[in-house]
Structures are given as structure tokens and as C-alpha cells.
Design a protein around this motif. Structure first.
Motif, PDB file in Angstrom:
ATOM      1  N   GLN A 108       0.876  -1.037  -0.050  1.00 41.13           N
ATOM      2  CA  GLN A 108      -0.118  -0.150   0.238  1.00 41.13           C
ATOM      3  C   GLN A 108       0.833   1.283  -0.069  1.00 41.13           C
ATOM      4  N   ARG A 109       1.967   1.174   0.871  1.00 44.89           N
ATOM      5  CA  ARG A 109       2.936   2.312   0.732  1.00 44.89           C
ATOM      6  C   ARG A 109       3.507   2.705  -0.486  1.00 44.89           C
ATOM      7  N   GLU A 110       3.804   1.367  -1.387  1.00 43.62           N
ATOM      8  CA  GLU A 110       4.469   1.490  -2.522  1.00 43.62           C
ATOM      9  C   GLU A 110       3.429   2.340  -3.488  1.00 43.62           C
ATOM     10  N   ILE A 111       2.127   1.859  -3.467  1.00 41.76           N
ATOM     11  CA  ILE A 111       1.143   2.558  -4.283  1.00 41.76           C
ATOM     12  C   ILE A 111       1.182   3.669  -3.891  1.00 41.76           C
ATOM     13  N   GLY A 112       0.999   4.322  -2.626  1.00 41.70           N
ATOM     14  CA  GLY A 112       0.964   5.606  -2.379  1.00 41.70           C
ATOM     15  C   GLY A 112       2.089   6.589  -2.816  1.00 41.70           C
ATOM     16  N   LEU A 113       3.133   5.944  -2.994  1.00 40.61           N
ATOM     17  CA  LEU A 113       4.334   6.785  -3.561  1.00 40.61           C
ATOM     18  C   LEU A 113       4.193   7.194  -4.952  1.00 40.61           C
ATOM     19  N   GLN A 114       3.370   6.368  -5.701  1.00 38.17           N
ATOM     20  CA  GLN A 114       2.986   6.935  -7.092  1.00 38.17           C
ATOM     21  C   GLN A 114       2.125   8.239  -7.296  1.00 38.17           C
ATOM     22  N   GLY A 115       1.653   8.866  -6.287  1.00 38.47           N
ATOM     23  CA  GLY A 115       1.003  10.070  -6.259  1.00 38.47           C
ATOM     24  C   GLY A 115      -0.205  10.041  -5.581  1.00 38.47           C
ATOM     25  N   SER A 116      -1.223  11.085  -5.674  1.00 38.29           N
ATOM     26  CA  SER A 116      -2.133  11.504  -4.783  1.00 38.29           C
ATOM     27  C   SER A 116      -3.378  10.426  -4.723  1.00 38.29           C
ATOM     28  N   MET A 117      -3.864   9.937  -3.704  1.00 34.05           N
ATOM     29  CA  MET A 117      -4.914   9.001  -3.782  1.00 34.05           C
ATOM     30  C   MET A 117      -5.885   9.104  -2.408  1.00 34.05           C
ATOM     31  N   VAL A 118      -7.180   8.265  -2.604  1.00 33.93           N
ATOM     32  CA  VAL A 118      -8.092   8.391  -1.462  1.00 33.93           C
ATOM     33  C   VAL A 118      -8.008   6.936  -1.266  1.00 33.93           C
ATOM     34  N   THR A 119      -7.397   6.564  -0.024  1.00 32.94           N
ATOM     35  CA  THR A 119      -7.262   5.154   0.148  1.00 32.94           C
ATOM     36  C   THR A 119      -8.240   4.661   1.453  1.00 32.94           C
ATOM     37  N   GLU A 120      -8.836   3.563   1.403  1.00 32.52           N
ATOM     38  CA  GLU A 120      -9.705   3.349   2.060  1.00 32.52           C
ATOM     39  C   GLU A 120      -9.513   1.732   2.977  1.00 32.52           C
TER      40      GLU A 120
END
Ligand code: DC
Length: 219
Positions: A108-120
């Protein structure tokens, strides 16, 4: 910008998170789908879901990725299969396994590094993204959540009395809230939103106002 939305099943947080991401034109991450994918791999392997070591081994070897909104497990689109009642029950059991959580938190942190997001999810504001710009805990009373879940199930052709849906939600809440590792709880400074008496549209508006208001205030 990272926006976290945590909360229990049936609170409306998934729908709200998706709509909010569309409104803000950022990505949306459904972390529950990742726990569900591991639960499906466990169910298919015939390993006992409470065998921590065997489940840890499976979670360390499976490949999980998103293709748009599709969840791909070892190259296969399992987006529909991960919504089955069996997967739902097993996902909340394997979610207490620290190996499973560590693997998914890293992803999840790797995905977060790719830019802005709403995570649930359940731990996005507390554990995965403690420095997120905006944190929300979306909840509703048990009866309101059970009625929503009952309607969703009915749309899929599954009829269940509200009392049994309530009991399943209560058991899942208890497991999610009392596990030793990353239990579900509001993050410090999270805005708590009770959706029992609100429509999805009203909740989205409330969050948008909070986010845009906050960023105006920060300027
Ligand atoms: O949100 P959901 O119903 O798809 O989640 C399925 C299960 O996964 C839920 O019982 C708790 C677990 N989960 C978790 O422990 N942490 C997350 N970030 C997301 C889901």
C-alpha cells in the motif's frame, strides 16, 4: 496528497471513497480487496485460515496488483470472487496475521508513492499513512449498516434477515477492533463522520468541504 478513510463494514466508506476520488480526480485504493485476495488464496489452498505460519507463507508468495479497479491475483482477475461470503469471513480472520499485514502495508505504501489518492480500509490513517494530509473515520450505527448490507446482498440475489446480517457485522467488527496488531480505530486527529442519518451524497459533500476548506485554511 493522501486522504485516508477508515471505518467498519457497511458504513458506506467504500462508495464515499470512490466518489471522493472521482471528485478530486485522484486514484482510489481499496485495501480491503487486498486482504480479500489473500483470503481467497488461503481458501483455494485448503490451508486452515487460523494456521498463522501457513497463511504467512501463502501471503509471502502470492502476487497482488490492481489493473484499474480490477484485483489481479497471480495473473487472474478475481474481482468478483473476492466478494463471496466465504472470502468475507476468512478475510477478517487472516487480517489479524502480522505477516499478512506487513506484506500488504508495504504494498500500500508503494502504491501511495505513485501520487495522490484516496485510500480506504481499517488502518490507513493509524498505521499505513500516519502523515496523510486528511484522515476520516466513517461509521454508522450497527442497524443502519446491517440494513445497507442487506440491501446490497438482495441486489445480488441473496436474501438474509437483518438480524443475521447484524450478527455477522458485529462479529467482524469485534475481530477488527480487538486484534492485537493494527486494530480498527480512528486515527489521532481523524474527522469522525457518522453516516447513520446521511445520504452518500451528503457524506461526500461533507468530506469535500472539509478537504477544500482545510487546504484553503492552510494557504
Ligand atoms: O473493507 P472490506 O470488507 O473489503 O475488508 C475485508 C476485511 O479485511 C475486513 O474484515 C478487515 C480487513 N481489512 C483490514 O484489516 N485492514 C484494511 N486496511 C482493510 C481491510
Amino acid at each position: 496528497m493522501i486522504i485516508t478513510i477508515d471505518g467498519p463494514a457497511g458504513s458506506g466508506k467504500s462508495t464515499v471513497a470512490k466518489l471522493l476520488a472521482e471528485r478530486l480526480k485522484v486514484r482510489f485504493l481499496d485495501t480491503g480487496a487486498m486482504y480479500r485476495a489473500i483470503a481467497l488464496a488461503v481458501l483455494r489452498s485448503a490451508v486452515d485460515e487460523s494456521d498463522h505460519d501457513a497463511v504467512a507463507k501463502i501471503s509471502g508468495t502470492v502476487q497482488i496488483r490492481f489493473d484499474g479497479t480490477k484485483l489481479i491475483l497471480n495473473g487472474e482477475d478475481v474481482s468478483s470472487e473476492i466478494r463471496s461470503p466465504d472470502v468475507t469471513a476468512v478475510s477478517s480472520i487472516i487480517a489479524s496475521n502480522p505477516h499478512v499485514r506487513n506484506r500488504l502495508v508495504a504494498l500500500q505504501r508503494e502504491i501511495g508513492l505513485q501520487g495522490s489518492m484516496v485510500t480506504e480500509g481499517r488502518d490507513q490513517g493509524t498505521v499505513v499513512f500516519p502523515d496523510a494530509e486528511h484522515k476520516f473515520f466513517v461509521t454508522a450505527n450497527l442497524e443502519a449498516r446491517a440494513r445497507r448490507r442487506q440491501r446490497e446482498l438482495a441486489q445480488k440475489g441473496v436474501q438474509q434477515p437483518v438480524s443475521s446480517v447484524m450478527e455477522q457485522l458485529r462479529q467482524r467488527d469485534e475481530r477488527d477492533e480487538t486484534r492485537a496488531y493494527a486494530p480498527m480505530k480512528p486515527a489521532e486527529h481523524a474527522t469522525i463522520v457518522d453516516t447513520s442519518e446521511l445520504s452518500i451524497g451528503e457524506v461526500v459533500e461533507l468530506l469535500v468541504r472539509r478537504i477544500l476548506g482545510d487546504s484553503t485554511a492552510a494557504k
